[in-house]
Design a protein around this motif. Structure first.
Motif, PDB file in Angstrom:
ATOM      1  N   LEU A 256      10.240  39.776  54.903  1.00 62.09           N
ATOM      2  CA  LEU A 256       9.589  40.415  53.755  1.00 62.09           C
ATOM      3  C   LEU A 256      10.615  40.881  52.724  1.00 62.09           C
ATOM      4  CD1 LEU A 256       6.709  42.528  55.346  1.00 62.09           C
ATOM      5  CD2 LEU A 256       6.488  40.527  53.849  1.00 62.09           C
ATOM      6  N   ARG A 257      11.776  41.296  53.210  1.00 63.15           N
ATOM      7  CA  ARG A 257      12.790  41.769  52.245  1.00 63.15           C
ATOM      8  C   ARG A 257      13.209  40.642  51.303  1.00 63.15           C
ATOM      9  NH1 ARG A 257      17.937  40.310  54.257  1.00 63.15           N
ATOM     10  NH2 ARG A 257      17.861  39.652  56.441  1.00 63.15           N
ATOM     11  N   HIS A 258      13.218  39.406  51.813  1.00 64.31           N
ATOM     12  CA  HIS A 258      13.563  38.284  50.937  1.00 64.31           C
ATOM     13  C   HIS A 258      12.543  38.160  49.806  1.00 64.31           C
ATOM     14  CE1 HIS A 258      15.803  36.822  54.627  1.00 64.31           C
ATOM     15  NE2 HIS A 258      16.726  36.761  53.676  1.00 64.31           N
ATOM     16  N   LEU A 259      11.267  38.348  50.143  1.00 62.10           N
ATOM     17  CA  LEU A 259      10.221  38.270  49.117  1.00 62.10           C
ATOM     18  C   LEU A 259      10.357  39.412  48.117  1.00 62.10           C
ATOM     19  CD1 LEU A 259       7.049  37.267  51.213  1.00 62.10           C
ATOM     20  CD2 LEU A 259       8.669  35.801  49.998  1.00 62.10           C
ATOM     21  N   ARG A 260      10.671  40.605  48.622  1.00 65.05           N
ATOM     22  CA  ARG A 260      10.838  41.762  47.722  1.00 65.05           C
ATOM     23  C   ARG A 260      12.025  41.533  46.788  1.00 65.05           C
ATOM     24  NH1 ARG A 260       9.658  44.736  52.657  1.00 65.05           N
ATOM     25  NH2 ARG A 260       7.543  45.587  52.539  1.00 65.05           N
ATOM     26  N   TYR A 261      13.128  41.036  47.340  1.00 62.01           N
ATOM     27  CA  TYR A 261      14.309  40.765  46.515  1.00 62.01           C
ATOM     28  C   TYR A 261      13.981  39.693  45.471  1.00 62.01           C
ATOM     29  CZ  TYR A 261      17.130  43.263  50.023  1.00 62.01           C
ATOM     30  OH  TYR A 261      17.652  44.209  50.861  1.00 62.01           O
ATOM     31  N   PHE A 262      13.320  38.632  45.921  1.00 63.62           N
ATOM     32  CA  PHE A 262      12.983  37.545  44.997  1.00 63.62           C
ATOM     33  C   PHE A 262      12.092  38.048  43.864  1.00 63.62           C
ATOM     34  CE2 PHE A 262       9.658  34.538  43.752  1.00 63.62           C
ATOM     35  CZ  PHE A 262      10.424  33.590  43.085  1.00 63.62           C
ATOM     36  N   CYS A 263      11.049  38.826  44.194  1.00 64.83           N
ATOM     37  CA  CYS A 263      10.123  39.316  43.162  1.00 64.83           C
ATOM     38  C   CYS A 263      10.829  40.230  42.169  1.00 64.83           C
ATOM     39  CB  CYS A 263       8.944  40.042  43.818  1.00 64.83           C
ATOM     40  SG  CYS A 263       7.760  38.921  44.605  1.00 64.83           S
ATOM     41  N   ALA A 264      11.758  41.041  42.663  1.00 68.16           N
ATOM     42  CA  ALA A 264      12.506  41.925  41.755  1.00 68.16           C
ATOM     43  C   ALA A 264      13.338  41.090  40.780  1.00 68.16           C
ATOM     44  CB  ALA A 264      13.407  42.853  42.561  1.00 68.16           C
ATOM     45  N   VAL A 265      13.990  40.035  41.287  1.00 65.56           N
ATOM     46  CA  VAL A 265      14.796  39.179  40.409  1.00 65.56           C
ATOM     47  C   VAL A 265      13.896  38.406  39.447  1.00 65.56           C
ATOM     48  CG1 VAL A 265      16.423  37.252  40.331  1.00 65.56           C
ATOM     49  CG2 VAL A 265      16.629  38.981  42.131  1.00 65.56           C
ATOM     50  N   ALA A 266      12.739  37.941  39.936  1.00 75.14           N
ATOM     51  CA  ALA A 266      11.806  37.205  39.080  1.00 75.14           C
ATOM     52  C   ALA A 266      11.278  38.071  37.953  1.00 75.14           C
ATOM     53  CB  ALA A 266      10.649  36.658  39.927  1.00 75.14           C
ATOM     54  N   GLU A 267      11.083  39.357  38.216  1.00 72.22           N
ATOM     55  CA  GLU A 267      10.587  40.281  37.184  1.00 72.22           C
ATOM     56  C   GLU A 267      11.686  40.586  36.159  1.00 72.22           C
ATOM     57  OE1 GLU A 267       9.258  43.635  39.380  1.00 72.22           O
ATOM     58  OE2 GLU A 267       7.530  42.576  40.244  1.00 72.22           O
ATOM     59  N   GLU A 268      12.898  40.795  36.633  1.00 66.51           N
ATOM     60  CA  GLU A 268      13.989  41.196  35.732  1.00 66.51           C
ATOM     61  C   GLU A 268      14.684  40.001  35.079  1.00 66.51           C
ATOM     62  OE1 GLU A 268      14.704  44.284  34.943  1.00 66.51           O
ATOM     63  OE2 GLU A 268      13.201  45.132  36.296  1.00 66.51           O
ATOM     64  N   LEU A 269      14.712  38.860  35.810  1.00 67.78           N
ATOM     65  CA  LEU A 269      15.455  37.671  35.370  1.00 67.78           C
ATOM     66  C   LEU A 269      16.907  38.007  35.055  1.00 67.78           C
ATOM     67  CD1 LEU A 269      12.770  35.845  33.192  1.00 67.78           C
ATOM     68  CD2 LEU A 269      13.506  35.303  35.525  1.00 67.78           C
ATOM     69  N   ASN A 270      17.398  38.964  35.832  1.00 70.73           N
ATOM     70  CA  ASN A 270      18.784  39.402  35.680  1.00 70.73           C
ATOM     71  C   ASN A 270      19.208  40.029  37.005  1.00 70.73           C
ATOM     72  OD1 ASN A 270      20.873  41.624  35.098  1.00 70.73           O
ATOM     73  ND2 ASN A 270      20.916  40.418  33.201  1.00 70.73           N
ATOM     74  N   LEU A 271      20.245  39.479  37.638  1.00 66.77           N
ATOM     75  CA  LEU A 271      20.656  39.945  38.963  1.00 66.77           C
ATOM     76  C   LEU A 271      21.175  41.381  38.941  1.00 66.77           C
ATOM     77  CD1 LEU A 271      22.310  36.667  40.234  1.00 66.77           C
ATOM     78  CD2 LEU A 271      20.414  37.860  41.350  1.00 66.77           C
ATOM     79  N   THR A 272      21.893  41.744  37.895  1.00 70.13           N
ATOM     80  CA  THR A 272      22.426  43.109  37.802  1.00 70.13           C
ATOM     81  C   THR A 272      21.294  44.125  37.721  1.00 70.13           C
ATOM     82  OG1 THR A 272      24.417  42.305  36.680  1.00 70.13           O
ATOM     83  CG2 THR A 272      23.919  44.653  36.492  1.00 70.13           C
ATOM     84  N   ASN A 273      20.332  43.861  36.832  1.00 74.18           N
ATOM     85  CA  ASN A 273      19.205  44.792  36.682  1.00 74.18           C
ATOM     86  C   ASN A 273      18.358  44.844  37.952  1.00 74.18           C
ATOM     87  OD1 ASN A 273      20.071  45.208  34.089  1.00 74.18           O
ATOM     88  ND2 ASN A 273      18.549  43.880  33.135  1.00 74.18           N
TER      89      ASN A 273
END
Length: 300
Positions: A4-21
């Motif tokens: 599940l953490r992979h999905l949470r990480y992916f969704c956060a990156v998909a929303e921000e479209l920026n790895l730092t943010n």
């Protein structure tokens, strides 16, 4: 193995479209987040993001995965919340989504009888039809009552009945004492609802005019039926409303019949395509009975 953490990480990156943010949002360092996204892509076997000097964009596969990942996470969250409710109350949670215009008819009776006849903790959610479908797939609700048909392979929709449309207008309007034709209505400023993404009830109203070769004089588009009626009371225009809405009492608004009795709006029930449990069977039986009662009252 995907977690599940992979999905949470992916969704956060998909929303921000920026790895730092995204890393800041997740309270982790950027290098581990970059590794987790790379591991996810390797496990799935597809590229989810296109990398650019100034950020990321989702690939078509990434867009598809994002939509479903959000639903999975939402369902997990709902399941946890409902599990806690079940543990606290000893009851099964049954969620119902509805558009406001169905609330003035038999819907409250359905809720009351469902609570009386089942061991269900009934939770109500005011949702547009499109949002109901998303909530059904996420497990947030079990049944939805709306007015728009939206083709979705995971959802079954059935028309409960066709409801006559009325015209809400100020009580002192010159046409308030007569039955209106669509041609007469087309000459008046129209208040449509809701505003926002199509398809919605406003589209039904516009289509009614289009089918009669008429244009709509849109005065304003608002988010909900209560606001529409408030603007009618302020004499800013008229509004097409389902018949059930005439149960609302306002001293300054009247509901006028249309000459064409075939002008209606459907009430649509949406469910997941899955076997019915005991509560769903009871809810369906209550709905069927109330619909038959409404039809017989209308024909008498």
């Amino acid at each position: 193995m995907m977690e599940l953490r992979h999905l949470r990480y992916f969704c956060a990156v998909a929303e921000e479209l920026n790895l730092t943010n995204a890393a800041k949002k997740l309270f982790i360092a950027q290098p581990p987040l970059t590794r987790q996204i790379k591991q996810l892509e390797e496990e799935i076997g597809v590229i989810l993001f296109d990398r650019h000097p100034r950020g990321l964009t989702l690939t078509p596969a990434g867009q598809y995965f994002w939509q479903h990942a959000k639903q999975i996470l939402s369902k997990v969250s709902v399941t946890i919340e409902d599990t806690r409710r079940v543990a606290q109350s000893g009851k099964t949670v049954f969620g119902i989504g509805f558009v406001p215009s169905v609330f003035y008819g038999q819907f409250p009776t359905m809720v009351r009888r469902l609570r009386q006849n089942t061991n269900a903790e009934v939770i109500l959610y005011e949702l547009k039809t499109r949002d109901q479908l998303d909530a059904l797939k996420a497990g947030k609700i079990d049944i939805g009552l709306g007015r728009i048909y939206i083709n979705d392979p995971e959802i079954e929709q059935s028309i409960l009945f066709q409801e006559p449309m009325l015209v809400a207008m100020h009580k002192e309007h010159p046409l308030a004492a007569k039955t209106l034709t669509m041609a007469e209505l087309a000459k008046l400023p129209m208040i449509l609802y809701p505003a926002g993404q199509s398809p919605n009830f406003a589209d039904i109203c516009i289509d009614l005019f289009a089918r009669n070769g008429l244009d709509v004089r849109i005065a304003q588009q608002v988010n909900d039926i209560q606001t529409a009626l408030a603007l009618v009371a302020a004499e800013m225009g008229v509004a097409l409303v389902p018949q059930q809405v005439n149960r609302l009492t306002r001293d300054d608004v009247v509901f006028v019949q249309l000459e064409d009795k075939t002008i209606t709006s459907p009430v649509i029930c949406s469910r997941r395509k899955e076997p019915y449990n005991d509560i769903m069977q009871t809810a369906t039986a209550i709905l069927d009975e109330l619909v038959e009662k409404q039809k017989s009252e209308r024909s008498s």
